[in-house]
Design a protein around this motif. Structure first.
Motif, mmCIF file in Angstrom:
data_model
loop_
_atom_site.group_PDB
_atom_site.id
_atom_site.type_symbol
_atom_site.label_atom_id
_atom_site.label_comp_id
_atom_site.label_asym_id
_atom_site.label_seq_id
_atom_site.Cartn_x
_atom_site.Cartn_y
_atom_site.Cartn_z
ATOM 1 N N ILE A 1 10.022 -5.413 -9.070
ATOM 2 C CA ILE A 1 8.972 -6.272 -9.633
ATOM 3 C C ILE A 1 8.248 -5.534 -10.759
ATOM 4 C CG2 ILE A 1 6.785 -7.444 -9.138
ATOM 5 C CD1 ILE A 1 7.812 -7.865 -6.264
ATOM 6 N N GLU A 2 7.927 -4.260 -10.520
ATOM 7 C CA GLU A 2 7.201 -3.502 -11.544
ATOM 8 C C GLU A 2 8.052 -3.335 -12.804
ATOM 9 O OE1 GLU A 2 5.696 0.327 -10.304
ATOM 10 O OE2 GLU A 2 4.629 0.609 -12.195
ATOM 11 N N GLY A 3 9.339 -3.069 -12.609
ATOM 12 C CA GLY A 3 10.233 -2.953 -13.759
ATOM 13 C C GLY A 3 10.272 -4.237 -14.567
ATOM 14 N N MET A 4 10.307 -5.374 -13.866
ATOM 15 C CA MET A 4 10.337 -6.662 -14.568
ATOM 16 C C MET A 4 9.017 -6.926 -15.278
ATOM 17 S SD MET A 4 12.397 -9.182 -11.970
ATOM 18 C CE MET A 4 12.545 -10.509 -13.186
ATOM 19 N N LEU A 5 7.935 -6.510 -14.641
ATOM 20 C CA LEU A 5 6.608 -6.695 -15.229
ATOM 21 C C LEU A 5 6.512 -5.939 -16.555
ATOM 22 C CD1 LEU A 5 3.644 -7.635 -14.944
ATOM 23 C CD2 LEU A 5 3.232 -5.667 -13.469
ATOM 24 N N ILE A 6 7.032 -4.710 -16.568
ATOM 25 C CA ILE A 6 7.006 -3.901 -17.787
ATOM 26 C C ILE A 6 7.891 -4.540 -18.862
ATOM 27 C CG2 ILE A 6 7.651 -1.654 -18.752
ATOM 28 C CD1 ILE A 6 6.846 -0.463 -15.974
ATOM 29 N N ALA A 7 9.057 -5.026 -18.434
ATOM 30 C CA ALA A 7 9.946 -5.692 -19.388
ATOM 31 C C ALA A 7 9.274 -6.924 -19.977
ATOM 32 C CB ALA A 7 11.254 -6.078 -18.698
ATOM 33 N N ALA A 8 8.571 -7.676 -19.122
ATOM 34 C CA ALA A 8 7.903 -8.891 -19.574
ATOM 35 C C ALA A 8 6.848 -8.555 -20.626
ATOM 36 C CB ALA A 8 7.251 -9.597 -18.387
ATOM 37 N N ASP B 1 0.823 -1.210 0.000
ATOM 38 C CA ASP B 1 0.000 0.000 0.000
ATOM 39 C C ASP B 1 0.861 1.265 0.000
ATOM 40 O OD1 ASP B 1 -2.574 -1.123 -0.085
ATOM 41 O OD2 ASP B 1 -2.338 -1.767 1.994
ATOM 42 N N GLU B 2 1.970 1.206 0.736
ATOM 43 C CA GLU B 2 2.839 2.377 0.746
ATOM 44 C C GLU B 2 3.493 2.577 -0.617
ATOM 45 O OE1 GLU B 2 5.398 3.193 4.020
ATOM 46 O OE2 GLU B 2 3.964 2.479 5.504
ATOM 47 N N TYR B 3 3.787 1.454 -1.280
ATOM 48 C CA TYR B 3 4.337 1.576 -2.638
ATOM 49 C C TYR B 3 3.275 2.149 -3.583
ATOM 50 C CZ TYR B 3 6.582 0.392 -7.070
ATOM 51 O OH TYR B 3 7.134 0.462 -8.329
ATOM 52 N N LEU B 4 2.049 1.663 -3.440
ATOM 53 C CA LEU B 4 0.959 2.150 -4.295
ATOM 54 C C LEU B 4 0.717 3.645 -4.073
ATOM 55 C CD1 LEU B 4 -1.505 -0.859 -3.998
ATOM 56 C CD2 LEU B 4 -0.324 -0.114 -6.061
ATOM 57 N N ALA B 5 0.882 4.084 -2.817
ATOM 58 C CA ALA B 5 0.677 5.499 -2.512
ATOM 59 C C ALA B 5 1.720 6.378 -3.199
ATOM 60 C CB ALA B 5 0.724 5.712 -1.000
ATOM 61 N N GLN B 6 2.840 5.789 -3.601
ATOM 62 C CA GLN B 6 3.867 6.539 -4.329
ATOM 63 C C GLN B 6 3.721 6.308 -5.827
ATOM 64 O OE1 GLN B 6 6.186 8.461 -2.776
ATOM 65 N NE2 GLN B 6 5.446 7.919 -0.744
ATOM 66 N N ASP B 7 2.503 6.137 -6.298
ATOM 67 C CA ASP B 7 2.240 5.884 -7.721
ATOM 68 C C ASP B 7 2.743 4.519 -8.164
ATOM 69 O OD1 ASP B 7 0.844 8.064 -8.421
ATOM 70 O OD2 ASP B 7 2.584 9.235 -9.071
ATOM 71 N N GLY B 8 2.897 3.604 -7.211
ATOM 72 C CA GLY B 8 3.372 2.277 -7.542
ATOM 73 C C GLY B 8 2.418 1.555 -8.486
ATOM 74 N N TYR B 9 2.984 0.802 -9.387
ATOM 75 C CA TYR B 9 2.273 0.012 -10.402
ATOM 76 C C TYR B 9 1.465 0.865 -11.375
ATOM 77 C CZ TYR B 9 3.907 -4.109 -7.978
ATOM 78 O OH TYR B 9 4.717 -5.056 -7.415
ATOM 79 N N ALA B 10 1.552 2.218 -11.252
ATOM 80 C CA ALA B 10 0.868 3.076 -12.216
ATOM 81 C C ALA B 10 1.537 2.955 -13.581
ATOM 82 C CB ALA B 10 0.891 4.525 -11.743
ATOM 83 N N ALA B 11 2.875 2.833 -13.565
ATOM 84 C CA ALA B 11 3.603 2.725 -14.823
ATOM 85 C C ALA B 11 3.252 1.431 -15.541
ATOM 86 C CB ALA B 11 5.097 2.804 -14.557
#
Lengths: 583, 172
Positions: free
Chosen positions: A203-210, A118-128
């Motif tokens: 994890i998000e960076g890898m998700l985008i790469a995938a 949740d704290e990651y999401l609050a920093q625009d996490g997974y928005a990219a």
């Protein structure tokens, strides 16, 4: 209001766990409406343990080198009672040093709780990732990475978009995304801090790469020496799965991606991508010839994209802010920011993120606070065992892939080990060679035997048995190894020797011809003498000498028998009158 | 002579203390999984503290790979031990930053305190030590790790104090 405690490996080693418990129990005792949570490493390792009080309006008060007493004062401060917490507040200079950095990869490190999605999401996490998968074609994602100009942060700086594009273009249904977290460079810990401090960014960076290359399966290869990083990453993967950021049909776009962790078993060469793949497959981690590149034939023979932790951690930022914003930082040949691990004889050791293109001097004497104990700056080792030593007189060299390569060193993964006048450059080169020699996988003769021969010469020199012709033999062997080894480990193994020979040849000559180590680091080359003026005849050195080499009457000056002396230095260590002179 | 490597490799352990049963679920879980040798070895070492030769031979048979290959992997990676370690395994960091800041002295202090060389177990069975490449806590160098705990900014004196503390805890 909430309280955060830096619980990276460095913070924990400095006692953060105890402080965390004290604050937690104290807060509940005082019935404070104030959660106590953990964060990762903010990078100021020299100030650990670090505690923040964060007001509801976002105002942050930072306390450093927090001990049990300080924790009590911080709690009083949080409760609005009279307190002395100010004594532990961060110095303005240190706070300014942190502010002066440009944080992209480390954006959330030390700010958010790495164990809370949740704290990651609050920093625009997974928005990219949402934007990429929901609104962009894979080609468009790769194009954006290309615009950013980001190069691989593991060492070579190879354009990331090119790797992604090659993996995308390779034929085949099954493709893999692999994260290289086998941070083996002694003196580098940015990947550890990143995973410990902000695992979701990786994890998000890898998700985008995938998504970009069309892969449905990823693996993070983490060093086994990083148990906390593995634990946090495991937790983060679990949370991402729960929220649907990993698994089937992510963001409802029909795209699926699963991620798992593979713990390495300790081999430096596994940082090389083909060796890493061999290790993932359960084999001895030995590199193989390229091509085929992993993008064509990688893990289990399938197209695979391998990037470093820091590279992936930059990707979400790039996608949120646009590639152009990233490439606006840095220099022509090196775009964006880079995380550096400042260690060794530095006053303020830790992690620093700065735009490419600053000078070495700025980093060491700016954020790094200069040399420890007021000693003289001698050199900085960049790029670990594959890199080289850059001497103090070249400290205006810009931090840029090209400029560093011209000095004979490399950017590497960003480890900067600072050395002062007490560091012997010959011993340093011997140290690195000893490392690469032991870590050589043994596949190529030049690397396996060549590094061993070089090491033998280096050991001889440090032992005072250097001979005329040694320097020529070292350069000759270095040349052969560079040309004859298959992978980067072997090809770069002679670099520490070559760069120290280039900039500190006089030290080699001192060792070989004068049998002297001016830095007083090579024990075999030292001689000890007792200064009769200073010696009070206390007999302490004679009693402590393991070789019985010191004699003398009580209350009269003592003498060292150099024939018996084993040069252990115990006498100098125990003498209270500074009477043992070392030359 | 007929090759008997397939038939004679039933667990007939010289060390009777080795009980194979805890490893069986691990072997079960990974028996069909390609490339799982390193993971199986890591789990085995977690269970037994080290990897005795008999155990390795058994793993080889169960996973259907040559014992030589298992040994090849075991000897390649620094994490694997074929000799038992002390109850508390001390890892002394010999990374660059630690080297520059005196890790040699730390090793000397540990060696002198325990009275054993690298890889040997102290008389009381409590400790053994190994030198390792970078532990990644460079800013606290010199560093050592005991179990999961990292100790930083060490000196010869603080090393002795830490070890004494553990001995005291063990005695209680």
């Amino acid at each position: 209001m909430r309280i955060t405690v830096g619980k990276g490996s460095c913070g924990i080693a400095a006692g953060a766990l105890e402080i965390f418990e004290l604050l937690k129990s104290g807060a509940s005792e005082k019935q404070l409406d104030c959660p106590v949570t953990a964060t990762g490493c903010v990078g100021m390792c020299y100030l650990e343990p670090i505690v923040n009080i964060i007001e509801d309006d976002g105002f942050v008060r930072t306390y450093v080198k927090v001990n049990a007493e300080a924790a009590g004062e911080i709690l009083k401060s949080a409760a609005g009672e009279q307190n002395r917490a100010e004594e532990y507040a961060i110095a303005d200079e240190d706070a300014a040093g942190l502010k002066s950095q440009s944080r992209v990869a480390l954006k959330n490190c030390g700010i958010i709780n790495p164990e809370s999605i949740d704290e990651y999401l609050a920093q625009d996490g997974y928005a990219a990732a949402r934007k990429c998968i929901g609104e962009m074609t894979p080609e468009r994602v790769i194009e954006e990475v290309k615009i950013s100009g980001i190069g691989g942060r593991g060492g070579a700086g190879f354009p990331t978009w090119f790797k992604w594009n090659a993996a995308r273009a390779s034929a085949g249904e099954k493709k893999y995304v692999i994260c290289n977290a086998d941070e083996g460079d002694p003196g580098a810990f940015m990947d550890r801090a990143l995973i410990e401090g902000d695992p979701h960014a990786v994890i998000e960076g890898m998700l985008i790469a995938a998504y970009a290359i069309g892969s449905d399966e990823g693996v993070v290869y983490v060093r086994a020496e990083y148990p906390l990083a593995i634990e946090r990453l495991e937790k983060a993967i679990g949370q991402a799965k729960e929220r649907g950021f990993l698994g089937k049909n992510i963001f409802g776009g029909g795209f699926s991606f699963n991620l798992r962790i593979k713990a390495g078993a300790g081999a430096f060469v596994c940082g090389e991508e083909t060796a890493l793949i061999a290790s993932l497959e359960g084999e001895r981690g030995m590199p193989r010839l390229k091509p085929p590149f992993p993008a064509q034939k990688g893990f289990w023979g399938k197209p695979s994209n391998i990037n470093n932790v820091e590279t992936y951690a930059n990707i979400p930022w790039i996608m949120r802010n646009g590639g152009a914003a990233f490439s606006a930082m840095g220099t022509e040949s090196s775009k964006g920011t880079k995380v550096f691990a400042l260690t060794g004889k530095i006053a303020k050791g830790g992690l620093v993120e700065a735009p490419m293109g600053g000078s070495i001097r700025e980093v060491i004497f700016g954020v790094g606070g200069g040399i420890k104990d007021g000693k003289a700056f001698k050199a900085v080792q960049m790029g670990g065992p594959s890199g080289g030593c850059i001497p103090a007189e070249l400290s205006d060299t810009l931090i840029d892939y090209r400029a560093l390569a011209e000095t004979g060193a490399i950017m590497g993964s960003g480890g900067m080990v600072v050395m002062d006048e007490t560091t012997c450059m010959v011993d340093m080169a011997r140290f690195f060679l000893d490392f690469t020699c032991r870590e050589s996988c043994g596949k190529c003769v030049h690397c396996r035997i060549g590094t061993r021969r070089m090491l033998e010469i280096m050991e001889r020199i440090c032992d005072g048995k250097g001979a005329d012709g040694d320097i020529e033999q070292l350069t000759g062997l270095a040349d052969e190894i560079k040309n004859g080894a298959l992978c980067a480990l072997g090809q770069t193994a002679p670099n520490p020797v070559l760069t120290t020979l280039r900039y500190f040849k006089n030290e080699y000559e001192d060792h070989i011809y004068r049998k002297k180590c001016t830095a007083h680091a090579c024990k075999a080359l030292l001689s000890y003498e007792i200064d009769a003026e200073r010696c009070t005849g206390c007999t302490l050195c004679a009693r402590k000498c393991p070789a019985d080499a010191i004699s003398g009457e009580r209350k009269l000056p003592h003498k060292i028998d150099m024939n018996k002396c084993i040069k252990c230095g115990k006498c100098a260590e125990v003498c209270r009158f500074d009477a043992v002179a070392i030359d | 002579m007929e090759c008997k490597c397939q038939t004679e490799m039933i667990p007939k352990f010289a060390d009777a203390a080795i009980d194979i049963s805890p490893l069986l679920p691990v072997l079960e879980a990974y028996s069909g999984v390609q490339g799982s040798l390193i993971t199986v070895l890591q789990k085995a070492q977690e269970l037994y503290g080290y990897l005795p030769a008999d155990l390795l031979a058994y793993i080889a048979r169960r996973l259907g790979v040559a014992p030589a290959k298992v040994m090849g992997v075991v000897s390649f990676y620094t994490q694997f031990r074929t000799k038992p370690a002390g109850k508390h395994l001390i890892l002394i960091c010999q990374g660059t930053a630690c080297h520059v800041n005196g890790s040699a002295e730390i090793e000397r202090a540990v060696r002198e305190y325990l009275g054993v060389e690298e890889g040997e177990i102290s008389k009381d069975g409590l400790f053994s030590y190994n030198n390792v490449a970078c532990l990644g806590c460079c800013s606290l160098s010199p560093v050592m790790m005991i179990g999961d705990k990292t100790y930083g900014a060490l000196t010869g004196k603080s090393v002795a104090k830490i070890l004494k503390e553990i001995e005291k805890e063990e005695a209680e």
